[in-house]
Design an enzyme around this catalytic site. Sequence first.
Site, mmCIF file in Angstrom:
data_model
loop_
_atom_site.group_PDB
_atom_site.id
_atom_site.type_symbol
_atom_site.label_atom_id
_atom_site.label_comp_id
_atom_site.label_asym_id
_atom_site.label_seq_id
_atom_site.Cartn_x
_atom_site.Cartn_y
_atom_site.Cartn_z
ATOM 1 N N GLY A 230 -3.481 6.572 11.008
ATOM 2 C CA GLY A 230 -2.237 6.077 11.625
ATOM 3 C C GLY A 230 -2.456 4.864 12.515
ATOM 4 O O GLY A 230 -3.577 4.446 12.774
ATOM 5 N N ASP B 36 -6.937 2.588 4.037
ATOM 6 C CA ASP B 36 -5.944 2.341 5.084
ATOM 7 C C ASP B 36 -5.904 0.867 5.470
ATOM 8 O O ASP B 36 -5.039 0.455 6.247
ATOM 9 C CB ASP B 36 -6.240 3.199 6.322
ATOM 10 C CG ASP B 36 -7.661 3.022 6.830
ATOM 11 O OD1 ASP B 36 -8.596 3.266 6.049
ATOM 12 O OD2 ASP B 36 -7.840 2.621 7.981
ATOM 13 N N ASN B 37 -6.824 0.077 4.932
ATOM 14 C CA ASN B 37 -6.802 -1.360 5.206
ATOM 15 C C ASN B 37 -6.386 -2.153 3.972
ATOM 16 O O ASN B 37 -6.675 -3.343 3.868
ATOM 17 C CB ASN B 37 -8.180 -1.825 5.691
ATOM 18 C CG ASN B 37 -8.494 -1.305 7.087
ATOM 19 O OD1 ASN B 37 -7.578 -0.964 7.853
ATOM 20 N ND2 ASN B 37 -9.760 -1.224 7.424
ATOM 21 N N ASP C 42 -5.677 -6.294 8.564
ATOM 22 C CA ASP C 42 -6.680 -5.714 9.470
ATOM 23 C C ASP C 42 -7.984 -6.510 9.497
ATOM 24 O O ASP C 42 -8.973 -6.151 8.864
ATOM 25 C CB ASP C 42 -6.958 -4.245 9.125
ATOM 26 C CG ASP C 42 -5.916 -3.328 9.763
ATOM 27 O OD1 ASP C 42 -4.903 -3.856 10.256
ATOM 28 O OD2 ASP C 42 -6.120 -2.110 9.771
ATOM 29 N N LYS D 204 -0.837 -5.565 18.227
ATOM 30 C CA LYS D 204 -2.113 -4.876 18.045
ATOM 31 C C LYS D 204 -2.848 -4.884 19.374
ATOM 32 O O LYS D 204 -3.080 -5.953 19.938
ATOM 33 C CB LYS D 204 -2.947 -5.560 16.962
ATOM 34 C CG LYS D 204 -4.256 -4.844 16.660
ATOM 35 C CD LYS D 204 -4.847 -5.321 15.346
ATOM 36 C CE LYS D 204 -6.221 -4.702 15.093
ATOM 37 N NZ LYS D 204 -6.801 -5.204 13.845
ATOM 38 N N ASP E 236 -8.748 4.216 22.777
ATOM 39 C CA ASP E 236 -7.847 3.786 23.853
ATOM 40 C C ASP E 236 -6.622 2.988 23.406
ATOM 41 O O ASP E 236 -5.767 2.656 24.220
ATOM 42 C CB ASP E 236 -8.634 2.974 24.897
ATOM 43 C CG ASP E 236 -9.353 1.783 24.281
ATOM 44 O OD1 ASP E 236 -9.050 1.457 23.116
ATOM 45 O OD2 ASP E 236 -10.205 1.183 24.964
ATOM 46 N N GLY E 237 -6.561 2.647 22.122
ATOM 47 C CA GLY E 237 -5.397 1.895 21.646
ATOM 48 C C GLY E 237 -5.398 0.434 22.047
ATOM 49 O O GLY E 237 -4.404 -0.274 21.856
ATOM 50 N N GLY F 204 -3.206 3.507 15.392
ATOM 51 C CA GLY F 204 -3.813 3.981 16.629
ATOM 52 C C GLY F 204 -3.822 2.921 17.714
ATOM 53 O O GLY F 204 -3.916 3.214 18.905
ATOM 54 N N ARG F 205 -3.780 1.666 17.289
ATOM 55 C CA ARG F 205 -3.692 0.598 18.290
ATOM 56 C C ARG F 205 -2.722 -0.484 17.827
ATOM 57 O O ARG F 205 -2.852 -1.647 18.181
ATOM 58 C CB ARG F 205 -5.049 0.016 18.617
ATOM 59 C CG ARG F 205 -5.789 -0.541 17.446
ATOM 60 C CD ARG F 205 -6.979 -1.318 17.920
ATOM 61 N NE ARG F 205 -7.898 -1.508 16.800
ATOM 62 C CZ ARG F 205 -8.997 -2.203 16.880
ATOM 63 N NH1 ARG F 205 -9.336 -2.767 18.005
ATOM 64 N NH2 ARG F 205 -9.778 -2.333 15.826
HETATM 65 P P1 AMP Z 1 -9.928 0.165 11.424
HETATM 66 O O1 AMP Z 1 -11.309 0.531 10.967
HETATM 67 O O2 AMP Z 1 -9.891 -0.846 12.535
HETATM 68 O O3 AMP Z 1 -9.023 -0.201 10.305
HETATM 69 O O4 AMP Z 1 -9.318 1.476 12.132
HETATM 70 C C1 AMP Z 1 -9.324 2.739 11.561
HETATM 71 C C2 AMP Z 1 -8.445 3.644 12.351
HETATM 72 O O5 AMP Z 1 -8.905 3.719 13.720
HETATM 73 C C3 AMP Z 1 -6.982 3.227 12.440
HETATM 74 O O6 AMP Z 1 -6.194 4.389 12.421
HETATM 75 C C4 AMP Z 1 -6.902 2.535 13.768
HETATM 76 O O7 AMP Z 1 -5.601 2.557 14.301
HETATM 77 C C5 AMP Z 1 -7.860 3.352 14.614
HETATM 78 N N1 AMP Z 1 -8.423 2.581 15.732
HETATM 79 C C6 AMP Z 1 -9.346 1.601 15.680
HETATM 80 N N2 AMP Z 1 -9.604 1.125 16.905
HETATM 81 C C7 AMP Z 1 -8.837 1.825 17.770
HETATM 82 C C8 AMP Z 1 -8.638 1.819 19.192
HETATM 83 N N3 AMP Z 1 -9.298 0.990 19.989
HETATM 84 N N4 AMP Z 1 -7.748 2.696 19.700
HETATM 85 C C9 AMP Z 1 -7.076 3.553 18.905
HETATM 86 N N5 AMP Z 1 -7.214 3.610 17.599
HETATM 87 C C10 AMP Z 1 -8.077 2.758 17.011
HETATM 88 MG MG MG Z 2 -7.251 -0.522 9.911
#
Ligand code: AMP
Ligand code: MG
Length: 535
Positions: free
Chosen positions: A106, A276-277, A286, A129, A141-142, A108-109
């Site tokens: 989901g 998810d990307n 992303d 973002k 931490d989002g 997350g940030r």
């Molecule tokens: P990513 O590898 O950046 O595509 O992220 C994979 C998942 O981790 C996604 O659901 C992102 O929203 C979550 N995510 C990555 N970095 C953070 C963060 N700093 N805080 C919250 N969620 C994160």
């Molecule tokens: Mg992502």
Amino acid sequence: MTYQTLETLRFDNRFIHELPADPETENYCRQVMRACYSFVKPTKVSQPQLIAYAKEVAEILNLTDEECESPDFEQVFSGNRMLKGMTPYATCYGGHQFGHWAGQLGDGRAINLGEVINQQGERWVLQLKGAGQTPYSRRADGLAVLRSSVREFLCSEAMYHLGIPTTRALSLTLTGEEIVRDMFYDGNPKLELGAVVCRVAPSFTRFGNFQIFSARRETDVLQQLVDYTIRTDFPHLGEPSPEVYLNWFHEVCQRTAELIVHWMRVGFVHGVMNTDNMSILGLTIDYGPYGWLDNYSSDWTPNTTDAEGRRYCFGNQSHIAHWNLAQLAQTIYPLIEKAEPLQSILDSYVKEFERGWRKMMSQKLGLNTFEPATDETLVTELLAILQLVETDMTIFYRQLALIDTEVESSSNINGVTLMEPIMDAYYQPTQLTNDNVKRINNWICSYIERVRHAGISNETRRMRMNSINPNYVLRNYMAQLAIDKAEQGDNSMINELLELLRYPYDEQSKKQEYAAKRPEWARHRAGCSMLSCSS
Ligand code: AMP
Ligand code: MG
């Protein structure tokens, strides 16, 4: 065109109006069932400060420079102030990470602010973002740091100007907060500046948005999201039906194939092609530990997390896209209940990628078409000589255009003269042994012969090649230099690179330093050659 102010932007938030919401509105981490999104507000920040904005994206939203430079703008696009019509939410998705099902992930940030309908009647989703925790933040931490936000901002716009489908970036804002980050997850945390990027795209929907519902056997919600996506983003396909689902899947395959061909054309490595990307619209989405090839190497990956398996290395991207599409096929199977047509569309991806890739390679060489009889060998040997010694990909193709194909090639077959124009592309001239030089020269001779046979003039060929082979790409070290300066409070290089990358195919006389090879110091420096997912 009539310009808008922030106050007059027209919002029409169809995603949340038409799709099921999470009834819980408290912001805490949880599994969200049978819902496409959760309502959540951005976290307020102490001192927003706009660092840069992309005027082309502002123009899409019909915003003037004056509006972008107003104090309100940085308040809104840091998440501090909501505009009338904004209803912020985070979407629920799952995904396969590095080949394994990871369950619910989901936004997350990322927090969507709403959907703007611009003057041309187009729908554009605004998304922050790094604007704080959401129900999908899991243990994180989002937030986003300046370093990763600069990289996302610059690369989104660089991709757009290269003619590559991508999500866009409106703005880059410092939050005034400091965030603890352990860049390489090796026990060396440090304080970094927090930042927020406002991303803009027709839709941010990912393969993972569909996957989560099939994984949970929530087929009715899956169908709602598929129907919504077809009606909103693929309206030319007609009203949803099992047949239309197949046509839709076919189009997703085609768009994905085209996207990867583009990445291969310019030497871009996404770095984390998890499902998810993967954008359902075939956009680059992303920007994390991505990178650009300096020296051509098919197994190069910028992502330190992937250094061992190299699942997402440059040369594997088409294969991974195919794997991801296979996951999407499985996901939508319950809506179709016939495996055979899904399989045959999936198979057609391979053929379409191959066809697109060959066409692209022939264009990179300035040819009219890809002639299998001659060009199969020509291109295979080209990729071999590019990896024979350290050869800068971008410079190689630009300089190759300068080779004179209107002269008889045999006269200087044994000398280095033939290679003269491309010498700039070599990182270590000592690697150019006699055997290597001979092999490269042989290739140039067959290239010259091929071009002469097709009767293409130097002028036509150069024009073609220089419109498809960029002179400037966002080399990893360039982004890092801009980050180093910004971390010291000097944002000038971010804007300088943004301007440079607006015209990637031109020769910009005052900016030739950026068309040069990666400097030696950058070979092993963090951020230039190695990046982590926190990037
Ligand atoms: P990513 O590898 O950046 O595509 O992220 C994979 C998942 O981790 C996604 O659901 C992102 O929203 C979550 N995510 C990555 N970095 C953070 C963060 N700093 N805080 C919250 N969620 C994160
Ligand atoms: Mg992502």
